[in-house]
Design a protein around this motif. Structure first.
Motif, PDB file in Angstrom:
ATOM      1  N   SER A  92       0.710  -1.046  -0.039  1.00  0.00           N
ATOM      2  CA  SER A  92      -0.028   0.125   0.041  1.00  0.00           C
ATOM      3  C   SER A  92       0.715   1.301  -0.071  1.00  0.00           C
ATOM      4  O   SER A  92       0.436   2.299  -0.666  1.00  0.00           O
ATOM      5  CB  SER A  92      -1.040   0.235   1.330  1.00  0.00           C
ATOM      6  N   THR A 109      -1.105   8.224  -3.298  1.00  0.00           N
ATOM      7  CA  THR A 109      -2.150   8.444  -2.459  1.00  0.00           C
ATOM      8  C   THR A 109      -3.577   8.463  -2.985  1.00  0.00           C
ATOM      9  O   THR A 109      -3.409   8.824  -4.146  1.00  0.00           O
ATOM     10  CB  THR A 109      -1.856   9.678  -1.298  1.00  0.00           C
ATOM     11  N   ARG A 110      -4.673   8.658  -2.428  1.00  0.00           N
ATOM     12  CA  ARG A 110      -5.911   8.878  -2.869  1.00  0.00           C
ATOM     13  C   ARG A 110      -6.184  10.261  -3.453  1.00  0.00           C
ATOM     14  O   ARG A 110      -6.593  10.388  -4.645  1.00  0.00           O
ATOM     15  CB  ARG A 110      -7.079   8.516  -1.892  1.00  0.00           C
ATOM     16  N   THR A 111      -5.457  11.136  -2.985  1.00  0.00           N
ATOM     17  CA  THR A 111      -5.432  12.661  -3.339  1.00  0.00           C
ATOM     18  C   THR A 111      -4.661  12.745  -4.657  1.00  0.00           C
ATOM     19  O   THR A 111      -5.059  13.239  -5.595  1.00  0.00           O
ATOM     20  CB  THR A 111      -4.879  13.410  -2.192  1.00  0.00           C
ATOM     21  N   GLN A 112      -3.429  11.959  -4.662  1.00  0.00           N
ATOM     22  CA  GLN A 112      -2.687  11.919  -6.117  1.00  0.00           C
ATOM     23  C   GLN A 112      -3.496  11.276  -7.221  1.00  0.00           C
ATOM     24  O   GLN A 112      -3.316  11.857  -8.264  1.00  0.00           O
ATOM     25  CB  GLN A 112      -1.378  11.307  -5.782  1.00  0.00           C
ATOM     26  N   ARG A 137      -7.658   0.945  -0.355  1.00  0.00           N
ATOM     27  CA  ARG A 137      -6.780   1.000  -1.222  1.00  0.00           C
ATOM     28  C   ARG A 137      -6.738  -0.094  -2.597  1.00  0.00           C
ATOM     29  O   ARG A 137      -6.041   0.323  -3.380  1.00  0.00           O
ATOM     30  CB  ARG A 137      -5.347   0.468  -0.468  1.00  0.00           C
ATOM     31  N   ASP A 190      -8.411   2.069  -4.988  1.00  0.00           N
ATOM     32  CA  ASP A 190      -7.463   3.050  -5.572  1.00  0.00           C
ATOM     33  C   ASP A 190      -6.734   2.209  -6.429  1.00  0.00           C
ATOM     34  O   ASP A 190      -6.417   2.821  -7.439  1.00  0.00           O
ATOM     35  CB  ASP A 190      -6.594   3.563  -4.343  1.00  0.00           C
TER      36      ASP A 190
END
Length: 189
Positions: free
Chosen positions: A6, A11-14, A60, A63
């Motif tokens: 992970s 990241t989720r933001t990226q 994740r 993601d």
């Protein structure tokens, strides 16, 4: 790959930024520069085995799946013998034309074929690489700049040919590349 798979994922933001980033059209100076400097930057996520993917927490894992779909739909164009040949020809013409000194006639090239075969992508990739080389050669400066003026250095201009091309509409499309100005609307008339 280490145990904490992970941590190697964006990241989720990226990931969200990759999806919602502004879409730049190549037919403007800013859009072309964005294309030229960011081409080939969509890197796929690391390969995971089923066991590794199963170790990811559900959010994740989602993601990871989203990032895989995002990079799969943005894969680079496959190099084929024909695209390599076309790329070499375009590159030779570009480099030959910049070296011509007294002949006002420059050689051109027309790439034709069925849709979705990579014609535009090939031409854009070759001309973007040419612009990179040209800017490196001149240290990102216009070699013919007039002192005291603000010259926009654009070795390559990407213009979509208007459907009903006329000399006026083609000139308008070229002017639109450099941005709106008085009497210069974004849509050719």
């Amino acid at each position: 790959m280490n145990e904490d798979v992970s941590a190697e994922l964006p990241t989720r933001t990226q990931i969200a930024e990759l999806i919602i980033r502004p879409r730049h059209h190549r037919d403007t100076f800013e859009g072309w520069q964005h294309f030229r400097t960011s081409r080939g930057m969509s890197a796929p996520p690391p390969m995971l085995t089923s066991a590794q993917r199963g170790l990811l927490p559900p959010d994740r894992r989602a993601d990871y799946d989203l990032l895989r779909r995002l990079t799969n739909v943005n894969l680079p164009i496959q190099q084929t013998p024909m695209s390599a040949r076309v790329a070499r020809l375009i590159n030779r013409r570009l480099n030959g034309n910049v070296l011509k000194q007294d002949d006002p006639t420059l050689s051109g090239i027309m790439v034709s074929g069925s849709g979705n075969h990579g014609k535009t992508a090939t031409v854009c990739a070759v001309t973007a690489a040419f612009e990179d080389t040209w800017l490196d050669l001149h240290h990102s400066l216009n070699p013919n700049a007039i002192e005291g003026t603000l010259d926009l250095h654009a070795p390559v201009v990407y213009v979509q040919t208007p459907v009903t091309a006329s000399p006026k509409s083609l000139c308008q499309a070229i002017l639109n590349f450099f941005g709106p100005s008085p009497g210069n609307s974004r849509s050719p008339s």
